[in-house]
Design a protein around this motif. Structure first.
Motif, PDB file in Angstrom:
ATOM      1  N   HIS A 162       0.833  -1.203   0.000  1.00  0.00           N
ATOM      2  CA  HIS A 162       0.000   0.000   0.000  1.00  0.00           C
ATOM      3  C   HIS A 162       0.874   1.263   0.000  1.00  0.00           C
ATOM      4  N   ARG A 163       1.904   1.143   0.907  1.00  0.00           N
ATOM      5  CA  ARG A 163       2.782   2.297   0.997  1.00  0.00           C
ATOM      6  C   ARG A 163       3.486   2.565  -0.331  1.00  0.00           C
ATOM      7  N   ARG A 164       3.935   1.449  -0.960  1.00  0.00           N
ATOM      8  CA  ARG A 164       4.615   1.605  -2.260  1.00  0.00           C
ATOM      9  C   ARG A 164       3.662   2.193  -3.310  1.00  0.00           C
ATOM     10  N   LEU A 165       2.408   1.658  -3.207  1.00  0.00           N
ATOM     11  CA  LEU A 165       1.403   2.147  -4.156  1.00  0.00           C
ATOM     12  C   LEU A 165       1.190   3.647  -3.981  1.00  0.00           C
ATOM     13  N   ARG A 166       1.058   4.003  -2.654  1.00  0.00           N
ATOM     14  CA  ARG A 166       0.824   5.431  -2.403  1.00  0.00           C
ATOM     15  C   ARG A 166       2.007   6.254  -2.872  1.00  0.00           C
ATOM     16  N   ARG A 167       3.202   5.716  -2.612  1.00  0.00           N
ATOM     17  CA  ARG A 167       4.397   6.436  -3.042  1.00  0.00           C
ATOM     18  C   ARG A 167       4.399   6.560  -4.569  1.00  0.00           C
ATOM     19  N   ALA A 168       4.039   5.428  -5.200  1.00  0.00           N
ATOM     20  CA  ALA A 168       4.003   5.426  -6.663  1.00  0.00           C
ATOM     21  C   ALA A 168       2.991   6.452  -7.167  1.00  0.00           C
ATOM     22  N   MET A 169       1.820   6.483  -6.438  1.00  0.00           N
ATOM     23  CA  MET A 169       0.794   7.431  -6.869  1.00  0.00           C
ATOM     24  C   MET A 169       1.268   8.871  -6.696  1.00  0.00           C
ATOM     25  N   VAL A 170       1.910   9.071  -5.541  1.00  0.00           N
ATOM     26  CA  VAL A 170       2.431  10.425  -5.298  1.00  0.00           C
ATOM     27  C   VAL A 170       3.456  10.783  -6.370  1.00  0.00           C
ATOM     28  N   ASP A 171       4.364   9.786  -6.615  1.00  0.00           N
ATOM     29  CA  ASP A 171       5.388  10.021  -7.649  1.00  0.00           C
ATOM     30  C   ASP A 171       4.740  10.342  -8.977  1.00  0.00           C
ATOM     31  N   ARG A 172       3.690   9.574  -9.275  1.00  0.00           N
ATOM     32  CA  ARG A 172       3.057   9.729 -10.581  1.00  0.00           C
ATOM     33  C   ARG A 172       2.398  11.107 -10.697  1.00  0.00           C
ATOM     34  N   SER A 173       1.676  11.487  -9.608  1.00  0.00           N
ATOM     35  CA  SER A 173       1.006  12.778  -9.694  1.00  0.00           C
ATOM     36  C   SER A 173       2.046  13.900  -9.774  1.00  0.00           C
ATOM     37  N   ARG A 174       3.189  13.668  -9.060  1.00  0.00           N
ATOM     38  CA  ARG A 174       4.263  14.658  -9.148  1.00  0.00           C
ATOM     39  C   ARG A 174       4.790  14.738 -10.580  1.00  0.00           C
ATOM     40  N   ALA A 175       5.001  13.557 -11.170  1.00  0.00           N
ATOM     41  CA  ALA A 175       5.516  13.499 -12.543  1.00  0.00           C
ATOM     42  C   ALA A 175       4.533  14.161 -13.499  1.00  0.00           C
TER      43      ALA A 175
END
Lengths: 539, 128
Positions: A169-182
Motif C-alpha cells: 500500500h505504501r509503495r502504491l501510495r508512493r508510486a501514486m504520489v510520484d506519478r502525480s508529481r511526474a
C-alpha cells in the motif's frame, strides 16, 4: 508493524508460559490436596507416638502412608526437630534429616504440618508428593506450546501478510504520489514549452512585422509616397510625415483629421475629390484621384491619391488606406508637352500654309512649268535651310549674320566666289518668325542677283550692311542690300513674287518700310524695320 | 445673276506670316473683297480695329502672332460690332473660352474653305 507482531508473539509466548505455570501449580495443589488427607490422618495418628516418643509406632504409621502412590517421601519429627521416622521411595531424594524450630520446609509438592493439639507442639509431619511424570508434563506443555507456536506463527504470518500489504500500500501510495508529481511536472514542462513556443512565435511574428513595416517605410520614402489610413467607423485619420508634407503640414505638431486635409484641397477640385472617395468606399473599388492642393502661401501642388477600402464580412466598410504622391512635376511636364505639341502643330501648319502660299504665288508669276519648278524648289529649299538653322538653336532665334551667310553660301548650288559679297553689321538676334521671313527675303534678293544682277556676271559685287538707329519712335534696324558691277538693269515689267514679297509682305509683317530701287550701279534694297519684340530676340 | 455675298466686303487681315498674308490677300482679291489693310502685329491690329475712320465689314484674324494672342484686336472689333473669323495653326482647341464660338479656319486652308467661312461668318452678319 513487524515490531508489533514480534511483541504480540512474545506476549503470546509469555501468556503460554503463565498458563503452563498455572496449570503446573494446579496439578501440584491437586496432588497436595490428596496428600494432605493422608497427612491429616498421619498427623492424628502420630500424636500418640510422638507424645510417647515411640519410633516404632511412627514407622508403622509411615508404612501405612506409603501405600498411597502419590507420595514419594514422608517423615515424622519431634518438636526439637529430630526425626522419629523417615521414609522415601527408592530412587528419590530422602526427607530432610532434621527440621528447624519452624518445622520442615514447604513448597510445591511438599507439605509440612505441625502435630499436637492447639497450643502444644508435639512434633512435625513431612510429606512430599510425587511430581507429575515427565512424559505427561511434556505432552501437556507440548500441546500448549504447539498451540501457542501455531498462534504465534499465525499472528506472525498475518503480521507479515499485513506488513506486506501495508508495504504494498505504501509503495502504491508512493508510486501514486510520484506519478502525480511526474504528471504535474509534465504539465509544467508542457505549459512552459507552449509558453516558450508562443513567445517565440510572437517574437518571430513581431520581427517579421517589423521587417515588413521597415520595408514599407523604405518603399514609401524611396518613392516619395505619403502613407495614410482612415478608420471608417471612428473616422480616425492616420497620416505619415510625407503625406502631411504633401498638404503643406510640415514637421510634427498637432493631430490632423480628414477635415484638415480636405481644407487644403483646391476649392475647385474639392467636390470631385470627395465624390471619388465616397464612390471608392461604396464600391470597394480602387480610389485614384488627381487634384490640386492650395497651400496657405498660395502655392498650388498637384497630388495623386491611391487607396482602397476594406470591408467586413457583412460588407460594411471599415477602413481605407493608401498612398499620396506629388505629381506636380509630372503635371508640369504634361503641360509643357502639350504646349510643345501645340507649338509644333502651329509651326507645321504655318509652314504648310507658307509652302502653299509659295506654290500659289510662284505659280501665279511663272510662265513655264520649268520656271515654276526651279523657282518653287529654290524657295522651298530656302525655307528648309532657315528651318535647319533655327532647329540648331532650338528655335530660340538666329543671328542676322548667320541668316545672310546661309542665304549666300550655298547659293544656287555653287559656292560664292570670295570677294563677291561683303557682310557687315552689329550682332542682332532675330525671333524665329522674323528669321524665316528675312531668310526668304534674302533668298529672293540673291536669286534676283544671280539671274539679273551683280551675281549674274563674274565682276559684280554685293554689299550687305546693317545698323541700329535710335530714333524718336524707338530703335530701328536698317538693312542695306547694294549691288554693283552687274549688267545694266531696268525695273521689271511686272511685279514678281520676290518684289511683292519684299515690298508688301516684309514691310507689313514688321510694320516697316522696304525701298527697292533699280539704280545705275545695280539694285538697291533698303529695309527699315522697327526693332520690336517680334523682330529681335536680344540685341 | 445672283450678287456675290462677298463682293465689295471691306476686310481687315491680321496675320504675321508674310507669305500667308500675301496668299490670303490674293485669295480675298479673287473673291471680290477689298483688303483694307494687313496688320502683322497685335499693336498695329488694335490700332486699325479701333480706328473709327477705317470702315470695316469684317476681319480675318490669325490667333497667334509671333507668340502674342490676337484677342485684344478681337475685343476692339467686338466693341465696334465688326464681325470676324479666326484662322489658326493650333487647331480649334486653341481658341480661348470667350471667343470659342467664333468661326475658325484651320491652316492650311484653300480658297473654297475661306469662302465658306466668310459667307457663314461675315456675310451673314452684314445681312442682319
Amino acid at each position: 508493524l513487524a515490531t508489533i507482531s514480534i511483541i504480540a508473539a512474545v506476549g503470546l509466548v509469555l501468556t503460554g508460559i503463565a498458563v503452563a505455570a498455572y496449570d503446573e501449580s494446579q496439578v501440584a495443589r491437586q496432588r497436595l490436596d490428596a496428600a494432605s488427607v493422608e497427612a491429616g490422618l498421619l498427623a492424628e495418628s502420630e500424636a500418640g507416638p510422638l507424645a510417647a516418643g515411640d519410633a516404632v509406632a511412627a514407622r508403622q504409621a509411615l508404612a501405612a502412608v506409603v501405600t498411597y502412590p502419590e507420595l514419594e517421601a514422608a517423615g515424622v519429627y519431634r518438636a526439637d526437630g529430630a526425626p522419629l521416622a523417615v521414609w522415601s521411595r527408592r530412587g528419590t531424594r530422602p526427607p530432610p534429616a532434621a527440621v528447624g524450630r519452624t518445622g520442615p520446609p514447604t513448597g510445591p509438592y511438599v507439605l509440612a504440618r505441625a502435630v499436637g493439639p492447639a497450643g502444644r507442639q508435639l512434633g512435625w509431619v513431612y510429606l512430599r508428593a510425587t511430581r507429575e511424570p515427565a512424559l505427561r508434563r511434556l505432552t501437556r506443555y507440548g500441546g500448549i506450546g504447539l498451540l501457542i507456536l501455531m498462534t504465534a506463527l499465525l499472528v506472525g504470518a498475518l503480521a507479515s501478510v499485513n506488513a506486506a500489504l501495508v508495504n504494498a500500500h505504501r509503495r502504491l501510495r508512493r508510486a501514486m504520489v510520484d506519478r502525480s508529481r511526474a504528471e504535474a511536472e509534465l504539465r509544467n514542462v508542457q505549459r512552459r514549452q507552449s509558453e516558450e513556443e508562443m513567445q517565440s512565435m510572437r517574437k518571430r511574428g513581431m520581427a517579421a512585422f517589423r521587417r515588413y513595416a521597415a520595408d514599407m517605410e523604405f518603399a514609401l520614402a524611396a518613392g516619395q509616397l505619403g502613407g495614410w489610413s482612415r478608420d471608417l467607423r471612428t473616422n480616425r485619420f492616420t497620416a505619415s510625415a510625407v503625406f502631411r508634407a504633401h498638404y503643406g503640414y510640415e514637421g510634427g505638431g498637432r493631430w490632423l483629421g480628414t477635415a484638415d486635409f480636405l481644407a487644403r484641397v483646391h476649392p475647385e477640385d474639392r467636390a470631385d475629390h470627395v465624390r471619388a472617395v465616397e464612390t471608392a468606399i461604396a464600391t470597394g473599388g480602387l480610389l485614384e484621384t488627381e487634384f490640386r492642393t492650395l497651400l496657405p502661401d498660395g502655392s498650388v501642388r498637384w497630388l495623386m491619391i491611391l487607396g482602397r477600402a476594406e470591408h467586413d464580412d457583412q460588407g460594411q466598410p471599415i477602413r481605407m488606406a493608401g498612398v499620396s504622391m506629388d505629381i506636380s512635376q509630372r503635371k508640369r511636364s504634361e503641360d509643357r508637352q502639350r504646349m510643345l505639341l501645340d507649338e509644333l502643330n502651329h509651326r507645321v501648319k504655318n509652314t504648310l500654309a507658307s509652302v502653299q502660299s509659295i506654290a500659289l504665288q510662284t505659280g501665279r508669276t511663272a510662265e513655264t512649268a520649268e520656271e515654276f519648278e526651279s523657282a518653287f524648289l529654290a524657295r522651298i529649299n530656302a525655307l528648309a535651310r532657315v528651318h535647319d538653322l533655327l532647329t540648331k538653336v532650338a528655335w530660340e532665334g538666329a543671328s542676322l549674320a548667320d541668316i545672310i551667310a546661309q542665304t549666300l553660301a550655298p547659293y544656287d548650288g555653287r559656292a560664292l566666289p570670295a570677294g563677291r559679297a561683303g557682310v557687315s553689321g552689329p550682332d542682332v538676334r532675330l525671333g524665329p518668325n522674323a528669321a524665316v521671313t528675312l531668310a526668304m527675303a534674302f533668298h529672293e534678293l540673291a536669286t534676283n542677283a544671280a539671274k539679273y544682277g551683280a551675281l549674274s556676271n563674274d565682276s559684280g559685287r554685293i554689299e550687305i550692311g546693317w545698323r541700329i538707329e535710335r530714333g524718336a519712335e524707338g530703335e530701328l534696324l536698317e538693312i542695306n542690300w547694294s549691288e554693283a558691277g552687274g549688267p545694266p538693269i531696268s525695273p521689271p515689267k511686272r511685279r514678281g513674287f520676290g518684289t511683292q514679297f519684299l515690298q508688301r509682305a516684309l514691310a507689313r509683317e514688321f510694320d516697316g518700310r522696304v525701298n527697292l530701287r533699280f539704280t545705275a550701279p545695280g539694285l538697291n534694297c533698303r529695309m527699315r524695320l522697327p526693332l520690336s519684340a517680334k523682330l529681335r530676340l536680344a540685341a | 445673276m445672283i450678287a456675290d455675298p462677298l463682293s465689295g466686303l471691306r476686310l481687315l487681315v491680321v496675320e504675321d506670316e508674310a507669305l500667308v498674308a500675301m496668299q490670303l490677300e490674293d485669295m480675298l482679291g479673287e473673291l471680290g473683297c477689298v483688303v483694307v489693310d494687313v496688320a502683322g502685329t497685335v499693336s498695329r491690329g488694335v490700332a486699325l480695329a479701333a480706328d473709327a475712320e477705317v470702315r470695316l465689314d469684317g476681319a480675318i484674324l490669325d490667333v497667334n502672332l509671333g507668340g502674342e494672342k490676337v484677342y485684344p484686336v478681337a475685343e476692339r472689333l467686338a466693341e465696334r460690332g465688326v464681325p470676324f473669323v479666326f484662322c489658326t495653326g493650333y487647331g480649334l482647341s486653341g481658341i480661348s473660352g470667350e471667343f470659342a464660338h467664333v468661326p475658325t479656319l484651320a491652316k492650311p486652308y484653300d480658297a473654297k474653305e475661306l469662302r465658306d467661312l466668310l459667307v457663314s461668318g461675315l456675310a451673314a452678319a452684314r445681312g442682319r
